[in-house]
Motif scaffolding. Structure first.
Motif, short mmCIF file in Angstrom:
data_model
loop_
_atom_site.label_atom_id
_atom_site.label_comp_id
_atom_site.label_asym_id
_atom_site.label_seq_id
_atom_site.Cartn_x
_atom_site.Cartn_y
_atom_site.Cartn_z
N ALA A 167 0.16 1.34 0.12
CA ALA A 167 -0.01 2.28 -0.99
C ALA A 167 0.02 3.71 -0.45
CB ALA A 167 -1.34 1.99 -1.67
N PRO A 168 0.29 4.70 -1.30
CA PRO A 168 0.29 6.09 -0.83
C PRO A 168 -1.07 6.44 -0.22
CG PRO A 168 1.14 5.94 -3.08
CD PRO A 168 0.65 4.57 -2.72
N GLY A 169 -1.03 7.23 0.85
CA GLY A 169 -2.27 7.66 1.50
C GLY A 169 -2.78 6.66 2.53
N VAL A 170 -2.13 5.50 2.64
CA VAL A 170 -2.57 4.49 3.60
C VAL A 170 -1.64 4.53 4.82
CG1 VAL A 170 -2.98 2.02 3.97
CG2 VAL A 170 -3.49 3.07 1.76
N GLU A 176 -6.77 -0.16 2.00
CA GLU A 176 -7.12 1.15 1.42
C GLU A 176 -7.38 2.14 2.56
OE1 GLU A 176 -9.85 1.12 -2.01
OE2 GLU A 176 -10.12 -0.99 -1.48
N PRO A 177 -7.47 3.41 2.24
CA PRO A 177 -7.88 4.36 3.28
C PRO A 177 -9.28 3.97 3.77
CG PRO A 177 -7.00 5.53 1.39
CD PRO A 177 -7.16 4.09 0.97
N ASP A 226 -11.79 10.77 -0.20
CA ASP A 226 -10.68 9.85 -0.44
C ASP A 226 -9.39 10.66 -0.56
OD1 ASP A 226 -8.86 7.97 -1.34
OD2 ASP A 226 -10.35 6.92 -2.57
N ARG A 244 -6.66 9.87 -1.58
CA ARG A 244 -5.92 9.62 -2.82
C ARG A 244 -6.35 10.58 -3.93
NH1 ARG A 244 -7.18 3.32 -2.45
NH2 ARG A 244 -9.19 4.32 -2.14
N ASP A 245 -7.61 11.07 -3.87
CA ASP A 245 -8.06 12.05 -4.86
C ASP A 245 -7.36 13.38 -4.65
OD1 ASP A 245 -9.74 10.13 -5.76
OD2 ASP A 245 -11.51 10.91 -4.70
N LEU A 256 -4.35 13.73 -3.01
CA LEU A 256 -2.91 13.57 -3.28
C LEU A 256 -2.67 13.51 -4.79
CD1 LEU A 256 -2.00 10.84 -0.63
CD2 LEU A 256 -1.48 13.28 -0.51
#
Ligand code: SF4
Lengths: 202, 465
Positions: free
Chosen positions: B175-178, B285-286, B459, B461-462, B464
């Motif tokens: 997933a993005p950010g990983v 996940e991250p 996180d 993802r928050d 990005l």
């Protein structure tokens, strides 16, 4: 290297998992020369506070303290994981230890140990717990027989594992470099074939 | 008969003979030395032994080098002495030295691949556990202790027991950010920091195939944190393109021969593994670490573990001890942990792609906490400066330093103060690793940048969005 055969000593409990080599000897001591011994650096930050004052630790009472000398350490899983620093073994050896008993060891640590005459005795998790229970946080007499691969402490006798080559090396006090130099003809033959096979490696 | 695994092929190519107990004597193609190798050189001196193959050892200054300048003048005498010993030993034995003032200088595990020293199929050793890094290019590379280094210097060989084989397959997509760092922390937290002890790891699966070579270096780098003897990835076209044209790589006809061989280095379809671990890329996940071992890692959305919920009294004691050291409370949300500083560096995560990832988050923003950035090599530093990344870091309030191991291990004096908390791109959150009493949280470069901006673990993802 001094051969390792049988050992009767006091065992010192260290009921912790993941005692990594950074804990066994913090990196800042590794620039010191070994000439003065690395024993004082062993588990330094567990034994001393930031000001360098001794903390309440069993290690500060043995091997120069007054409760006798201990040559055997009993710890929990993944002892000596992490950094490949052989200085962790130097610290244990210079402190007076000749054997560490644990349910698992960092790979590199274990071979470093053998190369310095320190026996990494591999026992099951259960046997290790039993041993630590018998010691109950105190020093206790222990007998180790490398040839028989047994450990006796109070009424308990358990067996330990050790790689067959390492056992021979420890029993005989052999040095790898001498053993290997004796294989020089085999190495030369290998190298010749190898260079033909992989010419780009020079 | 079952086919061969990548690892078996390389092992076999290097096996000279076996002793009666079945241990193998292996040929070592290449040995990398650093300042910390002085114990090994001393052992050699004690025996009056020469270096058997001086052309097979390369010395690189990284562990103790200053990152504030390239001069030894201001360096503490004991540290200077260790760096000087590497220079003296390399001169004495006629070894190649990539020293402090060399434009190629950097962290040994960054310099190896960068210079084309690391190649598929090689057996490489170094007195440093993160030698597993080089396996990303299909080499069998592992860390050894000082006695073994002395043995390699004296004989160019090493006695080894053949490890078992483990394959870690990561299917699907990330997933993005990983990142590769998260993959590594994911499997290490699942298997434990000794979960791969006694195994040679091969990473496989679509996620691994899709990783860049630099990300693969990060993944293999962390193999040792799960106890693996080595970590490796079968070389593919990406690997070959990466290796080609570098200073030490073969050229012309030699290159053609080499490539033909490299293309045979993969695990046969019917190869057998002693252990198979399969992860789904989508599940990762991250991740950040909360404790004092890389196995103490959780997805950033999780909470600090509660010792009263532990599976055994031993585990509970262990968690409590970690929390005491880390100054954390059970049940605390990971994103509520504030940090005092950040470190972007080390052989794990300081290649150009790592710096780009961190800089992308920091671009045009200002950090809440101080920190330093130490590129993985001097060439990475030059490249980053050409791209203006240095300016991004400096404008965001971070220090832009020279290359070295720096705060990964603090041997050069770059340390975190006792009780301070650091979000770090490094590989070990051990007690005291970044200095006595220092508290380390491991995570990816972008996650460190995010923590720098917010002042707490965050996180990615928050950010990005
Ligand atoms: S950066 Fe850290 S882990 Fe990597 S070689 Fe240097 S000290 Fe070892």
């Amino acid at each position: 290297m001094k051969p390792f055969n049988q050992l009767t000593s006091l065992a010192c409990p260290l009921p912790l998992e993941n005692v990594d080599t950074d804990q066994l000897i913090p990196a800042r001591f590794m620039k010191e020369s070994r000439a003065d011994g690395y024993g004082n650096f062993l588990l330094h930050d567990m034994r001393f506070n930031a000001g360098g004052e001794p903390q309440k630790s069993i290690f500060n009472t043995i091997n120069n303290g007054n409760s006798g000398s201990s040559e055997v350490l009993v710890a929990l899983r993944n002892f000596g994981g992490g950094s490949s620093r052989e200085a962790a073994v130097y610290a244990l050896v210079d402190f007076g230890f000749r054997c560490v008993i644990a349910p698992s060891f960092g790979d590199i640590f274990a071979s470093n140990a053998v190369n310095n005459g320190l026996l990494p005795a591999l026992v099951s998790e259960q046997d290790c717990e039993q041993l630590l229970e018998a010691l109950a946080g105190e020093l206790g007499q222990i007998d180790i027989d490398l040839a028989a691969q047994t450990i006796t402490c109070e009424e308990i006798t358990i067996s330990f594992d050790i790689n067959a080559t390492w056992k021979l090396k420890l029993l005989n006090g052999w040095d790898d470099i001498d053993l290997t130099l004796a294989e020089a003809p085999k190495i030369a033959t290998f190298r010749e074939k190898y260079q033909k096979h992989y010419p780009w490696l020079g | 008969m079952a086919g061969k695994a990548l690892f078996d092929k390389i092992w076999q190519a290097h096996e000279i003979c076996q002793n009666e107990e079945g241990q193998s004597l292996l040929w070592v193609d290449l040995h990398l030395a650093h300042e910390g190798s002085f114990h090994a050189f001393n052992k050699l001196a004690e025996r009056g032994q020469p270096v058997r193959h001086p052309e097979c050892t390369i010395c690189i200054a990284d562990h103790y080098v200053p990152t504030t300048s390239r001069s030894l003048i201001a360096v503490q005498p004991k540290i200077r002495n260790v760096i000087q010993q590497l220079i003296d030993n390399s001169r004495h034995h006629g070894l190649t030295l990539i020293g402090l003032d060399d434009p190629r200088q950097g962290i040994v595990h960054v310099v190896g691949p960068e210079q084309g020293i690391t190649q598929p199929g090689l057996l490489m050793v170094c007195g440093d556990s993160h030698t597993s890094t080089h396996g990303a290019l299909g080499a069998f590379a592992f860390g050894i202790g000082a006695s073994e280094v002395a043995h390699v210097l004296a004989t160019q060989t090493l006695w080894q027991d053949k490890p078992k084989r483990m394959r870690i397959t990561i299917n699907g997509q990330l997933a993005p950010g990983v990142t590769a760092k998260d993959i590594a922390l994911a499997w290490i937290s699942r298997l434990g920091s000794d979960g791969a002890r006694g195994y040679a790891i091969e990473y496989a699966g679509s996620v691994v195939r899709n990783l860049s070579v630099e990300a693969r270096l990060t993944l293999c780098n962390l193999s040792i944190e799960g106890g693996g003897r080595c970590g490796m990835i079968a070389p593919d076209q990406k690997t070959i393109e990466y290796v080609k044209g570098r200073t030490y790589s073969p050229e012309g006809e030699a290159l053609e021969q080499a490539v033909a061989y490299w293309q045979t280095l993969f695990s046969d379809d019917d190869a057998e593994f002693d252990r198979e671990v399969v992860l789904r890329g989508e599940d990762i996940e991250p991740i950040v670490t909360w404790g004092v071992s890389p196995e103490d890692a959780l997805p950033i959305g999780a909470c600090v573990p509660d010792p009263t919920q532990a599976s055994s009294p031993g585990k509970a004691r262990q968690i409590q001890d970690s929390l005491d050291y880390m100054g954390l409370l059970p049940g605390q949300k990971l994103t509520e942990i504030s940090v005092d500083r950040v470190f972007i560096g080390s052989c794990t995560n300081a290649r150009i792609e790592d710096l780009r990832a961190a800089a992308a988050i920091l671009q045009g923003k200002v950090c809440k906490v101080p920190g330093i950035v130490s590129p993985g090599s001097t060439l990475v530093k030059v490249q980053a400066e050409a791209e203006g990344l240095d300016k991004t870091f400096i404008d965001a309030g971070l220090e832009w330093r020279e290359s070295g191991c720096s705060m990964c291990v603090g041997m050069n004096g770059d340390l975190i103060a006792s009780g301070e908390r650091c979000a770090s791109t490094t590989n070990r959150n051990f007690k005291g690793r970044q200095g006595p009493g220092a508290r380390t949280h491991l995570m990816s470069p972008a996650m460190v940048a995010a923590a720098a901006l917010t002042g707490h673990l965050s996180d990615i993802r928050d950010i990005l969005g």
